[in-house]
Design a protein around this motif. Sequence first.
Motif, PDB file in Angstrom:
ATOM      1  N   SER A 398       0.720  -1.131  -0.088  1.00  0.00           N
ATOM      2  CA  SER A 398      -0.149   0.026  -0.394  1.00  0.00           C
ATOM      3  C   SER A 398       0.988   1.451  -0.132  1.00  0.00           C
ATOM      4  CB  SER A 398      -1.227   0.190   1.764  1.00  0.00           C
ATOM      5  OG  SER A 398      -1.444  -1.187   1.303  1.00  0.00           O
ATOM      6  N   ALA A 399       1.891   1.219   0.698  1.00  0.00           N
ATOM      7  CA  ALA A 399       3.143   2.467   1.062  1.00  0.00           C
ATOM      8  C   ALA A 399       3.458   2.631  -0.124  1.00  0.00           C
ATOM      9  CB  ALA A 399       3.964   2.006   1.492  1.00  0.00           C
ATOM     10  N   VAL A 400       4.171   1.441  -1.771  1.00  0.00           N
ATOM     11  CA  VAL A 400       4.679   2.003  -2.374  1.00  0.00           C
ATOM     12  C   VAL A 400       3.606   2.269  -3.558  1.00  0.00           C
ATOM     13  CG1 VAL A 400       4.939   0.435  -4.765  1.00  0.00           C
ATOM     14  CG2 VAL A 400       6.011  -0.137  -2.064  1.00  0.00           C
ATOM     15  N   LEU A 401       2.769   1.792  -3.517  1.00  0.00           N
ATOM     16  CA  LEU A 401       0.994   2.887  -4.375  1.00  0.00           C
ATOM     17  C   LEU A 401       0.492   4.126  -3.903  1.00  0.00           C
ATOM     18  CD1 LEU A 401      -1.626  -0.970  -4.724  1.00  0.00           C
ATOM     19  CD2 LEU A 401       0.592  -0.064  -5.861  1.00  0.00           C
ATOM     20  N   GLU A 402       0.577   4.679  -2.984  1.00  0.00           N
ATOM     21  CA  GLU A 402       0.359   5.540  -2.450  1.00  0.00           C
ATOM     22  C   GLU A 402       1.741   7.009  -2.688  1.00  0.00           C
ATOM     23  OE1 GLU A 402      -0.174   8.299   2.040  1.00  0.00           O
ATOM     24  OE2 GLU A 402      -0.927   5.982   1.452  1.00  0.00           O
ATOM     25  N   ASP A 403       2.779   6.434  -2.181  1.00  0.00           N
ATOM     26  CA  ASP A 403       4.166   7.248  -2.754  1.00  0.00           C
ATOM     27  C   ASP A 403       4.208   7.462  -3.975  1.00  0.00           C
ATOM     28  OD1 ASP A 403       4.630   6.859   0.220  1.00  0.00           O
ATOM     29  OD2 ASP A 403       6.255   5.949  -0.250  1.00  0.00           O
ATOM     30  N   PHE A 404       3.230   6.528  -5.217  1.00  0.00           N
ATOM     31  CA  PHE A 404       3.923   6.804  -6.603  1.00  0.00           C
ATOM     32  C   PHE A 404       2.239   6.948  -7.066  1.00  0.00           C
ATOM     33  CE2 PHE A 404       8.233   4.871  -5.452  1.00  0.00           C
ATOM     34  CZ  PHE A 404       8.896   5.383  -6.927  1.00  0.00           C
ATOM     35  N   GLY A 405       1.072   6.694  -6.554  1.00  0.00           N
ATOM     36  CA  GLY A 405       0.266   7.844  -7.195  1.00  0.00           C
ATOM     37  C   GLY A 405      -0.508   7.075  -8.138  1.00  0.00           C
ATOM     38  N   VAL A 406       0.334   5.416  -7.950  1.00  0.00           N
ATOM     39  CA  VAL A 406      -0.261   4.140  -8.512  1.00  0.00           C
ATOM     40  C   VAL A 406      -1.923   4.241  -9.057  1.00  0.00           C
ATOM     41  CG1 VAL A 406      -1.002   2.057  -9.400  1.00  0.00           C
ATOM     42  CG2 VAL A 406       1.265   3.273  -8.154  1.00  0.00           C
ATOM     43  N   VAL A 407      -2.333   4.659 -10.090  1.00  0.00           N
ATOM     44  CA  VAL A 407      -4.085   4.692 -10.020  1.00  0.00           C
ATOM     45  C   VAL A 407      -4.937   2.819  -9.530  1.00  0.00           C
ATOM     46  CG1 VAL A 407      -6.244   5.321 -12.027  1.00  0.00           C
ATOM     47  CG2 VAL A 407      -3.696   6.537 -11.208  1.00  0.00           C
ATOM     48  N   ALA A 408      -5.195   2.524  -9.150  1.00  0.00           N
ATOM     49  CA  ALA A 408      -5.572   0.912  -9.354  1.00  0.00           C
ATOM     50  C   ALA A 408      -6.769   0.882  -8.419  1.00  0.00           C
ATOM     51  CB  ALA A 408      -4.749   0.204  -8.398  1.00  0.00           C
ATOM     52  N   THR A 409      -7.472  -0.209  -8.449  1.00  0.00           N
ATOM     53  CA  THR A 409      -9.256   0.037  -7.431  1.00  0.00           C
ATOM     54  C   THR A 409      -8.428  -0.248  -5.849  1.00  0.00           C
ATOM     55  OG1 THR A 409      -8.848  -2.693  -8.470  1.00  0.00           O
ATOM     56  CG2 THR A 409     -10.089  -0.944  -9.793  1.00  0.00           C
ATOM     57  N   GLY A 410      -7.306  -0.859  -6.115  1.00  0.00           N
ATOM     58  CA  GLY A 410      -6.694  -1.524  -4.704  1.00  0.00           C
ATOM     59  C   GLY A 410      -5.413  -2.161  -4.606  1.00  0.00           C
ATOM     60  N   PRO A 411      -4.588  -2.380  -3.521  1.00  0.00           N
ATOM     61  CA  PRO A 411      -3.743  -3.890  -3.257  1.00  0.00           C
ATOM     62  C   PRO A 411      -3.395  -5.181  -4.119  1.00  0.00           C
ATOM     63  CG  PRO A 411      -3.848  -2.261  -1.880  1.00  0.00           C
ATOM     64  CD  PRO A 411      -5.602  -2.720  -2.168  1.00  0.00           C
ATOM     65  N   SER A 412      -5.244  -5.384  -3.995  1.00  0.00           N
ATOM     66  CA  SER A 412      -5.112  -6.666  -4.701  1.00  0.00           C
ATOM     67  C   SER A 412      -5.175  -6.903  -5.949  1.00  0.00           C
ATOM     68  CB  SER A 412      -6.277  -7.050  -3.606  1.00  0.00           C
ATOM     69  OG  SER A 412      -7.476  -6.914  -3.891  1.00  0.00           O
ATOM     70  N   GLN A 413      -5.414  -5.697  -6.389  1.00  0.00           N
ATOM     71  CA  GLN A 413      -6.003  -5.932  -8.557  1.00  0.00           C
ATOM     72  C   GLN A 413      -4.382  -6.691  -8.520  1.00  0.00           C
ATOM     73  OE1 GLN A 413      -6.279  -1.657  -9.878  1.00  0.00           O
ATOM     74  NE2 GLN A 413      -7.113  -2.811 -11.748  1.00  0.00           N
ATOM     75  N   PRO A 414      -4.627  -7.225  -9.975  1.00  0.00           N
ATOM     76  CA  PRO A 414      -3.660  -7.887 -10.477  1.00  0.00           C
ATOM     77  C   PRO A 414      -3.164  -6.388 -11.674  1.00  0.00           C
ATOM     78  CG  PRO A 414      -5.862  -9.382 -10.787  1.00  0.00           C
ATOM     79  CD  PRO A 414      -6.136  -7.805 -10.660  1.00  0.00           C
ATOM     80  N   VAL A 415      -1.629  -6.536 -11.083  1.00  0.00           N
ATOM     81  CA  VAL A 415      -0.976  -5.667 -11.882  1.00  0.00           C
ATOM     82  C   VAL A 415      -0.912  -5.684 -13.179  1.00  0.00           C
ATOM     83  CG1 VAL A 415       1.137  -7.184 -12.312  1.00  0.00           C
ATOM     84  CG2 VAL A 415       1.637  -4.827 -11.835  1.00  0.00           C
ATOM     85  N   ASP A 416      -0.983  -7.151 -14.260  1.00  0.00           N
ATOM     86  CA  ASP A 416      -1.227  -6.679 -15.777  1.00  0.00           C
ATOM     87  C   ASP A 416      -2.666  -5.996 -16.333  1.00  0.00           C
ATOM     88  OD1 ASP A 416      -2.478  -9.279 -14.869  1.00  0.00           O
ATOM     89  OD2 ASP A 416      -1.660 -10.415 -15.478  1.00  0.00           O
ATOM     90  N   ALA A 417      -3.587  -5.829 -14.832  1.00  0.00           N
ATOM     91  CA  ALA A 417      -4.952  -5.617 -14.791  1.00  0.00           C
ATOM     92  C   ALA A 417      -4.823  -3.624 -14.760  1.00  0.00           C
ATOM     93  CB  ALA A 417      -5.868  -5.527 -14.560  1.00  0.00           C
ATOM     94  N   LEU A 418      -3.423  -3.477 -14.836  1.00  0.00           N
ATOM     95  CA  LEU A 418      -2.934  -1.636 -14.651  1.00  0.00           C
ATOM     96  C   LEU A 418      -2.678  -1.075 -16.678  1.00  0.00           C
ATOM     97  CD1 LEU A 418      -1.522  -1.749 -11.597  1.00  0.00           C
ATOM     98  CD2 LEU A 418      -3.485  -1.077 -11.754  1.00  0.00           C
ATOM     99  N   SER A 419      -2.883   0.328 -16.654  1.00  0.00           N
ATOM    100  CA  SER A 419      -2.404   1.082 -17.575  1.00  0.00           C
ATOM    101  C   SER A 419      -0.628   0.927 -17.715  1.00  0.00           C
ATOM    102  CB  SER A 419      -2.665   2.081 -17.902  1.00  0.00           C
ATOM    103  OG  SER A 419      -1.668   2.790 -16.507  1.00  0.00           O
ATOM    104  N   GLY A 420      -0.143   0.989 -18.602  1.00  0.00           N
ATOM    105  CA  GLY A 420       1.698   0.664 -18.796  1.00  0.00           C
ATOM    106  C   GLY A 420       2.600   1.439 -18.166  1.00  0.00           C
ATOM    107  N   GLY A 421       1.602   2.979 -17.557  1.00  0.00           N
ATOM    108  CA  GLY A 421       2.546   4.217 -17.446  1.00  0.00           C
ATOM    109  C   GLY A 421       2.472   2.753 -15.545  1.00  0.00           C
ATOM    110  N   ASN A 422       0.948   2.735 -15.089  1.00  0.00           N
ATOM    111  CA  ASN A 422       0.607   2.702 -13.627  1.00  0.00           C
ATOM    112  C   ASN A 422       2.032   1.589 -12.925  1.00  0.00           C
ATOM    113  OD1 ASN A 422      -0.739   4.368 -12.293  1.00  0.00           O
ATOM    114  ND2 ASN A 422      -1.558   3.687 -13.524  1.00  0.00           N
ATOM    115  N   GLN A 423       2.123   0.176 -14.264  1.00  0.00           N
ATOM    116  CA  GLN A 423       3.409  -0.885 -13.908  1.00  0.00           C
ATOM    117  C   GLN A 423       3.685  -0.718 -14.256  1.00  0.00           C
ATOM    118  OE1 GLN A 423       2.209  -3.303 -17.560  1.00  0.00           O
ATOM    119  NE2 GLN A 423       0.365  -3.916 -17.244  1.00  0.00           N
ATOM    120  N   GLN A 424       4.414   0.074 -15.127  1.00  0.00           N
ATOM    121  CA  GLN A 424       6.076   0.747 -14.846  1.00  0.00           C
ATOM    122  C   GLN A 424       6.409   1.497 -13.612  1.00  0.00           C
ATOM    123  OE1 GLN A 424       8.418  -0.353 -16.132  1.00  0.00           O
ATOM    124  NE2 GLN A 424       9.368   1.414 -17.031  1.00  0.00           N
TER     125      GLN A 424
END
Length: 517
Positions: A398-424
Motif C-alpha cells: 500500500s505504501a508503494v502504491l500511495e507514494d507513487f500515485g498508482v491508479v488502481a482499485t486497490g492493493p489486491s488488483q492484478p498488476v497486469d490489469a493496470l495501464s503501462g504507466g501504472n505498471q511501471q
Amino acid sequence: MDPDPGDRHASTVQLTAGPLACELDGITMSFGTNEVLKGVTLGLAQGHVTALLGANGAGKSTLIKVLSGVYPEHGGEVRVAGHPVRMESPLAAARHGIQTVHQRIDENIVPGLTVAENLVFEEIVRGEVPRVRSLRRLLPRAREIAQTLGLDWPDSVLTRDVFELGIADSQMLLLARALVQRPKVLVLDEPTSTLSAGEVDRLFALVRRLRDDGVAVLYVTHRLSEVAALADDIVVLRDGAISAAQQRPFDMEQAIRSMLGESLATHHDLVEQRGDVTAVELRGVQLLKRSEPIDLDLRYGEVTGIVGLIGSGKSEMARGVFGADPLRAGTMTLDGKPYAPRHTSHAVGAGVYLVPEDRAAESMLPGWSLTWTSTLPFLRSVSTWGLLRRGRERSTGSAVLEDFGVVATGPSQPVDALSGGNQQKVVVGRWMHAGPRVLLLDEPFRGVDIGARGDISRRARAQASEGACVVVFSSDVEEIREIADRILVLVEGHIKLDAYTSEVGNDAIVTSMSEVA
C-alpha cells in the motif's frame, strides 16, 4: 531526402533509377488498435545494399516479417520483379526469391535435428529431398550448403544436434542455408550481433559479392560502422513510417536525428547536482564482443544518463552491474571494495537495484496482485522465520502504491490489469521504496504516458538528492536531458561523450551518437 512522417504519401522511397528486385507499396500492419506500419512504400534495387535503421519500436521487425511471409495479413502490396505476389508463408517468400535471416536464431533452426538436417531443411520441406532419408545420404548435400560460406565442418559437427552449435555457428548455418537458394532479395536482420571480427569480415565480403551479382540486400543494423562499410542507401523507419532516406555520401548525424525525431528538448529546468563520491567503479570493462575496454565512475548524489542506440552496450552495462549477466572482462568496485555479484540476489543484498528494459518479461508475474509484485524482491523484509507476515506485506504494498500515485482499485488488483504507466510506477516504486544505494533504470519511460514519465523522473532525482547513485539508460536524448545531471553517450560499447548536462547541447550529443566506433 527527409519526408514528413505525418504525410502517408511521404513514405514513398525509391533511391535508384535502376531495376527493382522487390517493391513494398503502401504496407500497413496493425495489431488490434496498434498501427505498427503506416503505409510504407520502398523499392529494393538489384545490386544494392539498403541499410534499414530505426529505434526500438519503429516497426523494423514487423516490416521484415511482412516481406518474409511471417505476417501475410497486411495491407498494401508486395511486388517481385514488377509482379504482385502474396507472401502467405516464409516458404512462399522463398519461392519468390526472398530469403531472410532473422535476428532470433531460435526461430529458424529446429532443435532435435542434426546440423546437416537443418542445413537441408528447406529442401526437405519443399520435397526436393525425401523426408525419410538416412543421415549418411544427406551429408554430401549438407557439405555443399556449408561450403557456400566456406564452412569446412567435419562430419562430427554435421551429425551432432544443432542445439549443440554455438550462436555464431548457428548464425552462419542460417546464412549458408539462405544463400544456397540464390535469392533475388536477401534480408539480414542484425547479422553480426553474434559474430567474431573474422566472421564479420567474411560476411561483409560475401554481401559485397552478392551485391556485385545483382542481389538486392536489405541490411538491418544498429551499427553505423557497418552502414558506412557496406550500404549504398539508408532508409530510416520511425513510428511505422519512413522518416528519411539517403544515398552516399551519408550524413550520419541527420540519420540519427531522423531515428530519434526532431523534437529534441532545447532546454531543461532541472537544478543540476554533482556528486563527488564514487559509488561504482568500472575498470577495463568490455561491454560487447568486439568493443574495447572502458573505465567509468558512477557517483552518489547525481543522476547519470547513459544514452545510446540499440546495441550500444547500455543494457549490457546495466545487467552487468546488477549481476544479471557476467561482464565479458574487467572489474568493479562498490564503495571502493571489490564487487562481483554472481547473482542478482547478491546485488540486491548490496543495495544495487535494476528496473530492466522489459518489465513484462522480467519484473512482473501475470495475475499477481500489486502487493505481491511490490514486495517480491524483498520477501525477507516482510517475513519472520521464513513465514510471510500478511499485514506487513499489505502495508508495504500500500505504501508503494500511495507514494507513487498508482491508479488502481486497490492493493489486491492484478498488476497486469493496470495501464503501462501504472505498471511501471509499481515496478520502479518497489525498488525506490526500499532505499537503493545504486538504482539502475533501463529504458524506464518506454510505453508510459507523459504524466507517469514526469512522476518517475521526479522520484529518481529525489533519490539522487537523498544520496543514491541513479543511472538511467535510454535511447531517447530528450528523456535523458529531462532527468540527468551527467550525460554519457555509448556507441558500440565505447564512451563517446561524458559531460554534465549544463556543459553539452543536443547537437553535441547527437553528433557523438553518430560517430563510428
